[in-house]
Structures are given as C-alpha cells and as structure tokens.
Design a protein around this motif. Structure first.
Motif, PDB file in Angstrom:
ATOM      1  N   TYR A  14       0.839  -1.190   0.000  1.00 37.25           N
ATOM      2  CA  TYR A  14       0.000   0.000   0.000  1.00 37.25           C
ATOM      3  C   TYR A  14       0.874   1.240   0.000  1.00 37.25           C
ATOM      4  O   TYR A  14       1.951   1.251   0.570  1.00 37.25           O
ATOM      5  CB  TYR A  14      -0.904   0.010   1.245  1.00 37.25           C
ATOM      6  N   LYS A  23      -3.206   3.896  -2.638  1.00 37.48           N
ATOM      7  CA  LYS A  23      -2.867   3.124  -3.832  1.00 37.48           C
ATOM      8  C   LYS A  23      -2.466   1.732  -3.370  1.00 37.48           C
ATOM      9  O   LYS A  23      -1.741   1.570  -2.396  1.00 37.48           O
ATOM     10  CB  LYS A  23      -1.714   3.759  -4.595  1.00 37.48           C
ATOM     11  N   TYR A  25      -0.713  -1.869  -4.614  1.00 39.90           N
ATOM     12  CA  TYR A  25       0.173  -2.415  -5.629  1.00 39.90           C
ATOM     13  C   TYR A  25       0.250  -3.934  -5.518  1.00 39.90           C
ATOM     14  O   TYR A  25       0.255  -4.490  -4.423  1.00 39.90           O
ATOM     15  CB  TYR A  25       1.586  -1.844  -5.476  1.00 39.90           C
ATOM     16  N   SER A  45       2.299  -3.755 -10.622  1.00 38.30           N
ATOM     17  CA  SER A  45       1.235  -2.904 -11.148  1.00 38.30           C
ATOM     18  C   SER A  45       0.341  -2.444 -10.011  1.00 38.30           C
ATOM     19  O   SER A  45       0.313  -3.045  -8.944  1.00 38.30           O
ATOM     20  CB  SER A  45       0.397  -3.677 -12.165  1.00 38.30           C
ATOM     21  N   GLU A  46      -0.410  -1.387 -10.289  1.00 34.05           N
ATOM     22  CA  GLU A  46      -1.450  -1.002  -9.356  1.00 34.05           C
ATOM     23  C   GLU A  46      -2.575  -2.030  -9.447  1.00 34.05           C
ATOM     24  O   GLU A  46      -2.855  -2.561 -10.527  1.00 34.05           O
ATOM     25  CB  GLU A  46      -2.012   0.375  -9.691  1.00 34.05           C
TER      26      GLU A  46
END
Length: 109
Positions: A14, A23, A25, A45-46
């Motif tokens: 995070y 966000k 990940y 990647s997210e």
C-alpha cells in the motif's frame, strides 16, 4: 501482505498519492529469476489495472490474479501472446519485467 510458494513471492503493498489517496500495488517475484538478477520482479502494477472494475482484496488468497501462477507454463504462453493484462492492450507489451518473465518461462517457438 506477502505469500511465498516454491517458485514465486506474491505481495500486496500500500502507498499514498501526494493527495493522500490510497494506492494498492501487486508485485510478483520469481525465485528463479532472482538467482540470475539482483531482483526477481516479474510483475508490478497497481491493483486497479488488473481489472476494469474495482476489486476488494482482504487477503492474498482471494486475489485471482495470483492463481494464474499455479500453472506457469500456461500463463507464460498467454503472456507471450497478449501480456499480463490483455484487457489493457499494449500496456505491458514492451515492459522489461514481462519480457524477462517470458524469457524464463515460455517454452514455445
């Protein structure tokens, strides 16, 4: 959160944007790739990029993206044809991590 198998390390981490938005990940590391390079990263990647709709992830075991790695030969063939994220055309076609994954695991042609 981190989970290891014989071949891979799966991680959900995070972070925050400069506006304090969360966000999430997704990171996948290959132990086999790590033996040759300083890092074993083969996907990063997210979380939002994995699907067209918002996902809730509470544990690593409920992330369907990670389940693909149970059949690495099949996954390598799919990644060779259309990348890790086929719904996002050209997103990772030239990504060096994707290329490294294909070089290590794809047995075709």
């Amino acid at each position: 959160m981190k989970k290891e198998t014989k071949e891979f390390i799966f991680e959900i981490s995070y972070g925050a944007t400069k506006y304090s938005a969360l966000k999430v990940y997704i990171i996948v590391e290959s132990k086999r790739i790590k033996k040759k390079y300083s890092t074993g990263a083969c996907f990063h990647s997210e979380l939002i990029a994995l699907t067209k709709r918002l996902l809730k992830i509470s544990t690593l075991s409920c992330c369907p993206f990670f389940k693909q790695f149970e059949h690495v030969e099949t996954l390598a063939e799919q990644v060779h044809k259309s990348g890790f994220l086929p719904h996002r055309k050209r997103f990772d076609k030239f990504n060096p991590l994707t290329k490294r994954f294909i070089d290590f695991y794809y047995q075709g042609e």
